[in-house]
Write an enzyme that holds these catalytic residues in place. Structure first.
Site, PDB file in Angstrom:
ATOM      1  N   HIS A   1       0.831  -1.206   0.000  1.00  0.00           N
ATOM      2  CA  HIS A   1       0.000   0.000   0.000  1.00  0.00           C
ATOM      3  C   HIS A   1       0.860   1.248   0.000  1.00  0.00           C
ATOM      4  O   HIS A   1       1.931   1.269   0.607  1.00  0.00           O
ATOM      5  CB  HIS A   1      -0.908   0.027   1.237  1.00  0.00           C
TER       6      HIS A   1
ATOM      7  N   GLU B   1      -6.599  -0.086  -6.091  1.00  0.00           N
ATOM      8  CA  GLU B   1      -7.614   0.811  -5.538  1.00  0.00           C
ATOM      9  C   GLU B   1      -7.171   2.254  -5.778  1.00  0.00           C
ATOM     10  O   GLU B   1      -5.970   2.549  -5.767  1.00  0.00           O
ATOM     11  CB  GLU B   1      -7.780   0.609  -4.020  1.00  0.00           C
TER      12      GLU B   1
END
Length: 318
Positions: free
Chosen positions: A38, A106
């Site tokens: 991430h 995302e």
């Protein structure tokens, strides 16, 4: 028998903490490691986001366990040619015990350079081309690729493992599971969904490995454990495509009060009941998932690893 591994959360823990957890996991009898990739945490309460490739390098010197990324997005934030080089180096460091888990990403992580966030169909098209580029480069030849989404000019990866890096593809719906079955060396998902596993297997996946992650909060106080799980990971209960389209951790944080605590309690084992923890993992095994990776959300790492070593892992292997 399913393999039980430990899930290293790059959203919740710093690099030194992740390496320490990996060493504890190996000592407690976990068989392999998952690590998330991430740029941002899901919400500010989680509070971390170390660069995954640096951490993997440290893991290779700290433990002997296999490592999978869960998952890397090789399409927007980082070009697939760079991911190909990073994955090849990781596989060399880990003596071939490395799986590149990839997904379509995302907006939370991929919008940071100002790129537009494509529709689901385009993201999956980009992912398929990215996997092609990575596999071409992993052959070791000089590659020039002129595709719909990516250009590669006269590139060659010199530091490579003896065998090509396995690429597992993540999917959270039928379309993603079908793509994983068609192009993946394995399948990655985040829920005990037997229908998705079946879609993967009938779309070309066959008996290739299926990995999934799950979370628990081990704490002697079950109410405290639930509060921690809700505060840190309530975002997982948000509906629809929320996880794919919100751009900032603060946006997830603003919505998390909409997720009731009882919804979190249904999906995350909270407290010190070993049977409850084991039952959560069995849901994944019963869904025909081959490898289940467990993350401890709460701060009591000593309690978690001790309880899982003595009371939970023996149940799952018995």
């Amino acid at each position: 028998m399913a393999k039980i591994g430990y899930f290293l959360s790059s959203e919740q823990f710093g690099p030194k903490e992740l390496v320490d957890q990996a060493k504890r996991a190996e000592a407690a009898g976990f068989e392999s490691l998952w690590i998330s990739d991430h740029f941002h945490p899901w919400n500010d309460e989680q509070g971390q986001s170390p660069f995954v490739w640096s951490v993997i390098g440290a893991l290779s010197e700290a433990t002997s366990l296999p490592v999978s990324t869960a998952v890397t997005c090789p399409t927007v934030r980082i070009h697939p040619a760079i991911i190909a080089q990073a994955a090849a180096t990781a596989a060399v460091q880990l003596d071939g015990k490395f799986v590149l888990g990839v997904g379509s990403g995302e907006a939370l992580n991929e919008h940071i350079l100002g790129d537009p966030w494509p529709s689901v169909g385009v993201r999956q098209e980009m992912l398929e081309e990215a996997v092609d580029v990575i596999r071409l480069l992993h052959r070791g030849d000089e590659v020039s690729h002129h595709g719909l989404h990516y250009e590669v000019q006269e590139a060659r990866i010199y530091t490579r493992p003896e065998q090509p890096v396995p690429i597992y593809v993540s999917g959270f719906g039928p379309q993603g599971a079908e793509l994983a079955g068609r192009i993946g060396d394995g399948f990655t998902l985040a829920m005990p969904d037997a229908e998705l596993v079946q879609t993967f297997r009938t779309s070309g996946g066959g008996d290739k490995p299926v990995q999934a992650g799950t979370k628990v909060t081990w704490d002697r106080d079950a109410d405290k454990a639930l509060e921690i799980a809700h505060r840190l990971w309530g975002n997982e209960g948000l509906p629809g495509q929320t996880a794919q389209i919100l751009p900032r951790p603060k946006d997830f944080g603003a919505l998390m009060d909409l997720v009731p605590k009882d919804a979190v309690e249904e999906s995350i084992a909270c407290g010190a009941d070993a049977d409850k923890h084991a039952a959560q993992v069995r849901k994944y095994i019963d869904a025909d998932i081959d490898e289940v990776y467990v993350q401890q959300i709460g701060p009591d790492m000593d309690g978690f690893f001790s309880a899982w070593e003595s009371d939970v892992l023996p149940q799952l292997r018995g």
